[in-house]
Design an enzyme around this catalytic site. Structure first.
Site, PDB file in Angstrom:
ATOM      1  N   LYS A  17      -2.669  19.703   9.206  1.00 16.42           N
ATOM      2  CA  LYS A  17      -1.713  19.372  10.279  1.00 16.42           C
ATOM      3  C   LYS A  17      -1.574  17.864  10.465  1.00 16.42           C
ATOM      4  O   LYS A  17      -0.471  17.348  10.553  1.00 16.42           O
ATOM      5  CB  LYS A  17      -2.165  19.980  11.619  1.00 16.42           C
ATOM      6  CG  LYS A  17      -2.129  21.475  11.678  1.00 16.42           C
ATOM      7  CD  LYS A  17      -2.371  21.975  13.107  1.00 16.42           C
ATOM      8  CE  LYS A  17      -3.702  21.568  13.691  1.00 16.42           C
ATOM      9  NZ  LYS A  17      -4.875  22.143  13.027  1.00 16.42           N
ATOM     10  N   ARG A  93      -3.075  25.174  22.281  1.00 16.27           N
ATOM     11  CA  ARG A  93      -4.149  25.873  21.577  1.00 16.27           C
ATOM     12  C   ARG A  93      -4.481  27.184  22.264  1.00 16.27           C
ATOM     13  O   ARG A  93      -5.349  27.917  21.777  1.00 16.27           O
ATOM     14  CB  ARG A  93      -5.399  25.003  21.608  1.00 16.27           C
ATOM     15  CG  ARG A  93      -5.699  24.288  20.285  1.00 16.27           C
ATOM     16  CD  ARG A  93      -6.866  23.377  20.556  1.00 16.27           C
ATOM     17  NE  ARG A  93      -7.622  23.020  19.398  1.00 16.27           N
ATOM     18  CZ  ARG A  93      -7.473  21.877  18.732  1.00 16.27           C
ATOM     19  NH1 ARG A  93      -6.527  21.038  19.059  1.00 16.27           N
ATOM     20  NH2 ARG A  93      -8.267  21.599  17.728  1.00 16.27           N
ATOM     21  N   ARG A 130     -13.381  16.202   3.983  1.00 12.70           N
ATOM     22  CA  ARG A 130     -12.487  15.360   4.802  1.00 12.70           C
ATOM     23  C   ARG A 130     -13.160  14.049   5.221  1.00 12.70           C
ATOM     24  O   ARG A 130     -14.280  14.044   5.716  1.00 12.70           O
ATOM     25  CB  ARG A 130     -12.057  16.131   6.054  1.00 12.70           C
ATOM     26  CG  ARG A 130     -11.264  15.297   7.029  1.00 12.70           C
ATOM     27  CD  ARG A 130     -10.399  16.129   7.917  1.00 12.70           C
ATOM     28  NE  ARG A 130     -11.110  16.719   9.040  1.00 12.70           N
ATOM     29  CZ  ARG A 130     -10.524  17.484   9.955  1.00 12.70           C
ATOM     30  NH1 ARG A 130      -9.246  17.774   9.865  1.00 12.70           N
ATOM     31  NH2 ARG A 130     -11.221  17.979  10.941  1.00 12.70           N
ATOM     32  N   ARG A 162     -15.681  12.895  10.250  1.00 11.48           N
ATOM     33  CA  ARG A 162     -15.474  13.073  11.683  1.00 11.48           C
ATOM     34  C   ARG A 162     -16.749  13.620  12.308  1.00 11.48           C
ATOM     35  O   ARG A 162     -17.410  14.461  11.722  1.00 11.48           O
ATOM     36  CB  ARG A 162     -14.318  14.049  11.907  1.00 11.48           C
ATOM     37  CG  ARG A 162     -13.100  13.398  12.472  1.00 11.48           C
ATOM     38  CD  ARG A 162     -11.949  14.332  12.517  1.00 11.48           C
ATOM     39  NE  ARG A 162     -12.114  15.442  13.449  1.00 11.48           N
ATOM     40  CZ  ARG A 162     -11.124  16.211  13.855  1.00 11.48           C
ATOM     41  NH1 ARG A 162      -9.894  15.997  13.414  1.00 11.48           N
ATOM     42  NH2 ARG A 162     -11.324  17.205  14.680  1.00 11.48           N
ATOM     43  N   ARG A 173     -15.202  25.952  15.959  1.00 14.37           N
ATOM     44  CA  ARG A 173     -13.772  25.636  16.085  1.00 14.37           C
ATOM     45  C   ARG A 173     -12.925  26.709  15.396  1.00 14.37           C
ATOM     46  O   ARG A 173     -11.867  27.085  15.894  1.00 14.37           O
ATOM     47  CB  ARG A 173     -13.487  24.244  15.510  1.00 14.37           C
ATOM     48  CG  ARG A 173     -13.887  23.139  16.493  1.00 14.37           C
ATOM     49  CD  ARG A 173     -14.379  21.886  15.811  1.00 14.37           C
ATOM     50  NE  ARG A 173     -13.350  21.229  15.049  1.00 14.37           N
ATOM     51  CZ  ARG A 173     -13.578  20.509  13.950  1.00 14.37           C
ATOM     52  NH1 ARG A 173     -14.808  20.374  13.482  1.00 14.37           N
ATOM     53  NH2 ARG A 173     -12.597  19.955  13.327  1.00 14.37           N
TER      54      ARG A 173
HETATM   55  P1  AMP Z   1      -8.380  18.226  16.674  1.00 17.14           P
HETATM   56  O1  AMP Z   1      -8.391  16.807  16.231  1.00 17.14           O
HETATM   57  O2  AMP Z   1      -7.012  18.757  16.984  1.00 17.14           O
HETATM   58  O3  AMP Z   1      -9.162  19.138  15.757  1.00 17.14           O
HETATM   59  O4  AMP Z   1      -9.145  18.269  18.097  1.00 17.14           O
HETATM   60  C1  AMP Z   1     -10.489  17.826  18.221  1.00 17.14           C
HETATM   61  C2  AMP Z   1     -11.113  18.416  19.485  1.00 17.14           C
HETATM   62  O5  AMP Z   1     -10.403  17.964  20.640  1.00 17.14           O
HETATM   63  C3  AMP Z   1     -11.087  19.938  19.582  1.00 17.14           C
HETATM   64  O6  AMP Z   1     -12.166  20.545  18.877  1.00 17.14           O
HETATM   65  C4  AMP Z   1     -11.200  20.133  21.094  1.00 17.14           C
HETATM   66  O7  AMP Z   1     -12.521  19.906  21.555  1.00 17.14           O
HETATM   67  C5  AMP Z   1     -10.342  18.989  21.630  1.00 17.14           C
HETATM   68  N1  AMP Z   1      -8.919  19.387  21.796  1.00 17.14           N
HETATM   69  C6  AMP Z   1      -7.851  18.838  21.158  1.00 17.14           C
HETATM   70  N2  AMP Z   1      -6.712  19.415  21.557  1.00 17.14           N
HETATM   71  C7  AMP Z   1      -7.051  20.363  22.463  1.00 17.14           C
HETATM   72  C8  AMP Z   1      -6.324  21.322  23.218  1.00 17.14           C
HETATM   73  N3  AMP Z   1      -4.988  21.429  23.116  1.00 17.14           N
HETATM   74  N4  AMP Z   1      -7.021  22.148  24.045  1.00 17.14           N
HETATM   75  C9  AMP Z   1      -8.365  22.059  24.166  1.00 17.14           C
HETATM   76  N5  AMP Z   1      -9.109  21.187  23.475  1.00 17.14           N
HETATM   77  C10 AMP Z   1      -8.474  20.339  22.622  1.00 17.14           C
END
Ligand code: AMP
Length: 226
Positions: A17, A93, A130, A162, A173
Site C-alpha cells: 500500500k 481499518r 522490508r 520498522r 497486525r
Molecule cells: P501502518 O503503517 O498503516 O501499518 O500502521 C502502523 C500502526 O499504526 C498500526 O499497527 C496501528 O497501531 C496504527 N494505526 C495506523 N492507522 C490506524 C487506524 N486507522 N486505526 C487504528 N490504528 C492505526
C-alpha cells in the site's frame, strides 16, 4: 493536470500500500495520507499524544477509533485535500472508522476503494525483507531492493527495519486485519465502491493495474470535479 481523486487503499500489512500510494499520489497529484506515517511522526516528536500512540503501534494493536477519526478529520479539513482529494492509506481499518469517513465526506463520498490482493505467505516474505529509509521514509524490499545495500536510493539515508516489523507484532497486525479490516471489503462492495486489484509483481505493473481500475471508475462517474 489530471483531475483529483478520493481514494482508499485496503490491503494486508506488506501488500504494498505504502509504495503504491506514493506512486498514485504522484500520478493523480493528490496528497497521500498515511495514518501510520502520521502516528510514527507523532511518536518521534515525543508529544503526549505521540507517547500514547507509540505503545499501541509497538504491540501491533489498533489505536482507538475515536482518536483515529479525529486525526483523519483534522487532516481532511486541510486546503490540499479539499481542493484535489486524497489517497488514504491505513484508514479506515474498522467498520466504525468507515462509517465516520462516510459522514465526513458527505455528500460526495469516495470515488473508489481499492483492495490490493496479496496472499499471506507473500506478505510474510515481504515484511521480513522490508526496510524503510530513516530520513525520507522510502520503502524497499524483495520486489524493489535498494541498489546499494542499506542505503536509500532516493536520498542516501540509512535503511532500517520498522520497529513493529517483529514476528509477534506482525502476527497480531495480520490477525487484526482479518478480524477488523477485512470486513470492510464486503462493506464497500455492498456500496459499489470496491475494486480488487492483483498486488503481485513488480511495483510498476501493480501501479498500472491500479490506474486502470481508477480511470475505469472515473469514466463512469457523472462529475469527478477537479
Ligand atoms: P501502518 O503503517 O498503516 O501499518 O500502521 C502502523 C500502526 O499504526 C498500526 O499497527 C496501528 O497501531 C496504527 N494505526 C495506523 N492507522 C490506524 C487506524 N486507522 N486505526 C487504528 N490504528 C492505526
Amino acid at each position: 493536470m489530471v483531475p483529483g481523486v478520493r481514494l482508499v487503499l485496503l490491503g494486508k500489512q506488506g501488500a504494498g500500500k505504502g509504495t503504491q500510494c506514493v506512486r498514485l499520489s504522484r500520478h493523480y497529484v493528490v496528497p497521500h495520507i498515511s495514518t501510520g506515517d502520521m502516528l510514527r511522526s507523532a511518536a518521534r516528536s515525543g508529544t503526549d499524544f505521540g507517547r500514547q500512540v507509540a505503545e499501541y503501534m509497538r504491540l501491533g494493536e489498533l489505536v482507538p477509533d475515536e482518536v483515529m477519526i479525529q486525526v483523519v478529520e483534522h487532516r481532511l479539513d486541510q486546503h490540499d485535500t479539499k481542493n484535489r482529494g486524497f489517497i488514504l492509506d491505513g484508514f479506515p481499518r474498522t467498520v466504525h472508522q468507515a462509517e465516520a469517513l462516510e459522514n465526513l465526506l458527505n455528500p460526495r463520498g469516495l470515488d473508489l476503494v481499492l483492495d490490493l490482493e496479496v496472499p499471506t505467505e507473500v506478505v510474510l516474505e515481504r515484511l521480513a525483507s522490508r526496510r524503510v529509509c530513516s530520513v525520507c521514509g522510502s520503502i524497499f524490499g524483495i520486489d524493489n531492493p535498494p541498489r546499494r545495500g542499506a542505503i536509500c536510493d532516493n536520498c542516501g539515508g540509512e535503511l532500517v527495519q520498522r520497529e513493529d516489523d517483529t514476528e509477534d507484532s506482525i502476527r497480531r497486525r495480520l490477525e487484526l486485519y482479518a478480524s477488523s479490516t477485512e470486513p470492510l471489503i464486503s462493506w464497500y462492495l455492498d456500496r459499489r465502491k470496491l475494486a480488487a486489484v492483483d498486488g503481485l509483481g513488480v511495483p510498476e505493473r501493480v501501479t498500472s493495474r491500479l490506474i486502470r481500475a481508477i480511470d475505469n471508475r472515473r469514466h463512469q462517474l457523472p462529475d469527478v470535479g477537479d
